[in-house]
Design a protein around this motif. Structure first.
Motif, PDB file in Angstrom:
ATOM      1  N   LEU A   1      54.108 -10.135 -20.705  1.00 38.83           N
ATOM      2  CA  LEU A   1      54.445 -11.356 -21.432  1.00 38.83           C
ATOM      3  C   LEU A   1      55.955 -11.503 -21.528  1.00 38.83           C
ATOM      4  O   LEU A   1      56.665 -10.541 -21.804  1.00 38.83           O
ATOM      5  CB  LEU A   1      53.848 -11.323 -22.843  1.00 38.83           C
ATOM      6  N   TYR A   2      56.434 -12.732 -21.318  1.00 39.25           N
ATOM      7  CA  TYR A   2      57.821 -13.108 -21.612  1.00 39.25           C
ATOM      8  C   TYR A   2      57.728 -14.177 -22.694  1.00 39.25           C
ATOM      9  O   TYR A   2      57.529 -15.353 -22.401  1.00 39.25           O
ATOM     10  CB  TYR A   2      58.519 -13.652 -20.375  1.00 39.25           C
ATOM     11  N   GLY A   3      57.832 -13.747 -23.935  1.00 40.10           N
ATOM     12  CA  GLY A   3      57.581 -14.692 -25.024  1.00 40.10           C
ATOM     13  C   GLY A   3      56.119 -15.099 -25.001  1.00 40.10           C
ATOM     14  O   GLY A   3      55.218 -14.261 -25.082  1.00 40.10           O
ATOM     15  N   GLU A   4      55.864 -16.398 -24.856  1.00 41.66           N
ATOM     16  CA  GLU A   4      54.486 -16.887 -24.786  1.00 41.66           C
ATOM     17  C   GLU A   4      53.983 -17.017 -23.358  1.00 41.66           C
ATOM     18  O   GLU A   4      52.808 -17.307 -23.131  1.00 41.66           O
ATOM     19  CB  GLU A   4      54.384 -18.246 -25.500  1.00 41.66           C
ATOM     20  N   GLN A   5      54.863 -16.812 -22.388  1.00 44.74           N
ATOM     21  CA  GLN A   5      54.461 -16.951 -20.987  1.00 44.74           C
ATOM     22  C   GLN A   5      53.840 -15.656 -20.474  1.00 44.74           C
ATOM     23  O   GLN A   5      54.411 -14.572 -20.618  1.00 44.74           O
ATOM     24  CB  GLN A   5      55.662 -17.310 -20.116  1.00 44.74           C
ATOM     25  N   ARG A   6      52.660 -15.796 -19.838  1.00 45.35           N
ATOM     26  CA  ARG A   6      51.992 -14.642 -19.226  1.00 45.35           C
ATOM     27  C   ARG A   6      52.387 -14.558 -17.759  1.00 45.35           C
ATOM     28  O   ARG A   6      51.824 -15.244 -16.917  1.00 45.35           O
ATOM     29  CB  ARG A   6      50.471 -14.775 -19.350  1.00 45.35           C
ATOM     30  N   ALA A   7      53.347 -13.696 -17.473  1.00 45.24           N
ATOM     31  CA  ALA A   7      53.741 -13.504 -16.072  1.00 45.24           C
ATOM     32  C   ALA A   7      52.655 -12.781 -15.301  1.00 45.24           C
ATOM     33  O   ALA A   7      52.433 -13.041 -14.116  1.00 45.24           O
ATOM     34  CB  ALA A   7      55.045 -12.723 -16.008  1.00 45.24           C
ATOM     35  N   LEU A   8      51.956 -11.854 -15.969  1.00 50.05           N
ATOM     36  CA  LEU A   8      50.788 -11.172 -15.409  1.00 50.05           C
ATOM     37  C   LEU A   8      49.677 -11.199 -16.438  1.00 50.05           C
ATOM     38  O   LEU A   8      49.917 -10.979 -17.630  1.00 50.05           O
ATOM     39  CB  LEU A   8      51.119  -9.720 -15.054  1.00 50.05           C
ATOM     40  N   ASP A   9      48.462 -11.446 -15.969  1.00 51.54           N
ATOM     41  CA  ASP A   9      47.339 -11.620 -16.886  1.00 51.54           C
ATOM     42  C   ASP A   9      46.170 -10.726 -16.468  1.00 51.54           C
ATOM     43  O   ASP A   9      45.270 -11.122 -15.740  1.00 51.54           O
ATOM     44  CB  ASP A   9      46.906 -13.093 -16.887  1.00 51.54           C
ATOM     45  N   GLU A  10      46.245  -9.464 -16.911  1.00 51.12           N
ATOM     46  CA  GLU A  10      45.163  -8.484 -16.700  1.00 51.12           C
ATOM     47  C   GLU A  10      44.763  -8.348 -15.225  1.00 51.12           C
ATOM     48  O   GLU A  10      43.597  -8.431 -14.877  1.00 51.12           O
ATOM     49  CB  GLU A  10      43.944  -8.834 -17.552  1.00 51.12           C
ATOM     50  N   ILE A  11      45.744  -8.121 -14.360  1.00 50.00           N
ATOM     51  CA  ILE A  11      45.399  -7.921 -12.949  1.00 50.00           C
ATOM     52  C   ILE A  11      45.059  -6.445 -12.706  1.00 50.00           C
ATOM     53  O   ILE A  11      45.628  -5.555 -13.333  1.00 50.00           O
ATOM     54  CB  ILE A  11      46.515  -8.383 -11.993  1.00 50.00           C
ATOM     55  N   SER A  12      44.114  -6.223 -11.800  1.00 53.37           N
ATOM     56  CA  SER A  12      43.686  -4.866 -11.444  1.00 53.37           C
ATOM     57  C   SER A  12      43.511  -4.774  -9.935  1.00 53.37           C
ATOM     58  O   SER A  12      42.943  -5.682  -9.320  1.00 53.37           O
ATOM     59  CB  SER A  12      42.357  -4.513 -12.129  1.00 53.37           C
ATOM     60  N   PHE A  13      44.005  -3.707  -9.344  1.00 52.77           N
ATOM     61  CA  PHE A  13      43.772  -3.444  -7.924  1.00 52.77           C
ATOM     62  C   PHE A  13      44.141  -2.004  -7.618  1.00 52.77           C
ATOM     63  O   PHE A  13      44.767  -1.312  -8.429  1.00 52.77           O
ATOM     64  CB  PHE A  13      44.588  -4.397  -7.033  1.00 52.77           C
TER      65      PHE A  13
END
Length: 311
Positions: free
Chosen positions: A11-23
């Motif tokens: 998170l950057y403030g309220e922005q989700r740069a990554l959202d629970e990615i898995s690999f």
């Protein structure tokens, strides 16, 4: 397992740069890492190389956690960032010696000599880095990333600025490295992905939208499979439609070519050849049409529904 990412969020403030990615990424393969600008690719790579910390989730490199065991991770990873940070006032060999010292590389002189040869820097090795072209600077960055013989290579736009000859050489080198190391390869050049990568991950707006081998992605997205055929004169579309496995026919009004849309798993190529013989036609061409990586990328990133694609 060389690289494992589980529900990684940034998170950057309220922005989700990554959202629970898995690999996961295994040794002996090249993983293409794709996404539009701002999708979260560079953020992911910076977390894996311990330049950034995640907000939640976890990531490990060769079993070492990037948060709790970052020093061990740094020893195992070679990183070429998109904007290649080089000391332009240093001579090429001087810079590589400096990087070798920072990484405590044993037998540094022989290792530097080997990498200068491998990356094709021999003719330029007497120059200051600031006097090198962009393509040669990319090579210096790649040599630096490989100096300590890392198990994992993370390459962000490694072929940027290379001419066609340099491109072929570096492509060959990356393919060779991919046989024994884990390579994560980010690029905007779709032809490079198709030529180099065994598997592709696509992220969009911080979410994982695809994780598959390239050919599987194409098959899942292609929907209507088609065969483009051309004859020496007009053919009867109704007769073409009667060929087993052909669902419908599209005529090209400007020539004697036809697009045959196929039933699932149908392969009517032999029947098309027989059709030409029976109708006294010369078959000038027959080509199975396939989605390009660029078309796959556009289809997935233009229609992101906010979760992993099930296309």
């Amino acid at each position: 397992m060389s690289v494992s990412v589980n529900k990684l969020t940034k998170l950057y403030g309220e922005q989700r740069a990554l959202d629970e990615i898995s690999f996961k990424a295994n040794p002996g393969g090249i993983l293409g890492f794709l996404g539009p600008n701002g999708a979260g690719k560079t953020t992911t790579m910076k977390i894996l190389t311990c330049y950034l910390s995640q907000t939640s989730g976890s990531a490990t490199v060769c079993g070492h956690d990037v948060t709790t065991d970052s020093l061990a991770v740094r020893k195992l990873v070679g990183y070429l960032p998109e904007h290649n940070p080089l000391y332009k006032d240093m001579y090429l060999r001087e810079y590589l010696a400096f990087a070798a010292g920072a990484n405590r590389v044993e037998n540094a002189k022989s290792r530097i000599k080997e990498l200068i040869e491998v990356t094709g820097l021999g003719r330029e090795s007497h120059k200051r880095i600031g006097a090198l072209s962009k393509g040669y600077r990319q090579r210096v960055g790649l040599a630096q990333a490989m100096l300590h013989d890392p198990k994992v290579l993370i390459l962000d736009e490694p072929t940027s600025g290379l001419d066609p000859n340099q491109l072929a050489e570096i492509r060959s080198l990356i393919k060779k490295l991919g046989q024994e190391k884990t390579v994560i390869f980010s690029t905007h050049i779709m032809q490079e992905v198709q030529a180099l990568c065994d598997r592709v991950i696509i992220i969009d707006r911080g979410k994982l939208v695809a994780d598959d081998p390239i050919e599987k992605l194409k098959r899942r997205l292609s929907g209507d499979r088609s065969l483009l055929v051309a004859f020496d004169k007009l053919a009867d579309p109704q007769k073409l439609r009667s060929i087993p496995g052909v669902a419908r026919v599209e005529t090209n009004p400007e020539g004697f070519s036809y697009r045959l849309y196929l039933d699932a798993k149908a392969d009517p190529r032999a029947e098309v050849f027989r059709f030409a013989v029976q109708n006294e036609l010369v078959l000038l061409g027959m080509q199975a049409e396939d989605l390009s990586v660029e078309e796959v990328f556009r289809a997935l990133t233009n229609s992101n529904a906010g979760s992993k694609a099930t296309v």
